[in-house]
Write a protein that holds these residues in place. Sequence first.
Motif: not given
Length: 367
Positions: A292, A294, A297-298, A302-304, A306, A354, A356-357
């Motif tokens: 994803n 973004n 920041r989501p 975790h799994n994030v 930049e 950002w 994420s997954w």
Amino acid sequence: MATSDAIIKITSCSKHFGPVRAIDDVSFDIARGEFFSLLGASGCGKTTLLRLLAGFEQPTKGNIFIDGQGMAGVAPNHRPTNMVFQSYAIFPHLDVRRNIGYGLRDAGLSKKELDGKIDQMLELIKLPGFGSRAAHQLSGGQRQRIALARALIKRPKVLLLDEPLGALDKKLREEMQLELRALQRNVGITFVFVTHDQEEALTMSDRIAVISQGKVLQIDTPTSLYESPNCKEVAGFIGTMNFFDGTVKSMEEANAVVDAGPLGDVRTRPFAAKLPASGASITVAIRPEKINLNPSRPSASHNVIEGRMSAAAYLGDRSHYYVAVKGRNAPIAVAAQNVNAARSWLGGQDQPVWLSWREDSVILLDR
């Protein structure tokens, strides 16, 4: 890799051309009525394997059985198979009817019987009324259908297809993929299809054998090959994949925590039944469409990560984005469908974003 009700059995089969092992100790079954694809890059051995099935080549060692009969020494014209080539091999001096009926010229049929079979084929390939057309009056897609009808009119137990859609333009090729699959379901004959086109194999096949350097790397359904590849080579060949070297830090029930370098700590639910041990060196793989994009920041813990926008490509129905992250030379590929204007916030190159997954979007592979 045994299959119940197999019409084709290939056991410990190899084909050598001098020092080159075009096929190297291959064993698998193909089920009756299955649409089975041999997929791989040029020179991987897939066409050699098809020619072994057809009888144009004989194995250096090993055995091939078709419908329970050993094929050792059996000539191509005595096998329960027929073949469609990439060039179609339409006879230029014959009209459509005579092209389709060519294989039955010595079958002892009356003219009425032969005409009836040809008419059935013309209906099957959706070209009724084309019987008197000359070969030069046919389009590429029509030639392909005529070649299929000529191969099918003898009702072989197995139809072998050597990249038959390769000469068509993209739009026609996509249309013919659906028609060919529908035709196979209609006639119920086993199709063995050779292609180097991943999307083509995924679209049409019941199962796919991914081949590399004469060996079969994995045989599975299209969904399983794409979602659960068994090695890095399969994962990279089927579609697009982001790869990261990692080390397993810990195991928490069915979840692994992996130090993936630039990605930091990645949490994942391993697909494999055998979970990796702590300290194991592995490869982390994530499909671009599973990531994803973004603007901020989501909230996930975790799994994030930049990054900064490196490049973008608008492809109409979808867009591809390439995001640079610290500590990684190659950008991370992200793919998204253009269903709305949700990403109108995206600006130009070097914009901070950002990524994420989900945990179940990550595949762990042996390094």
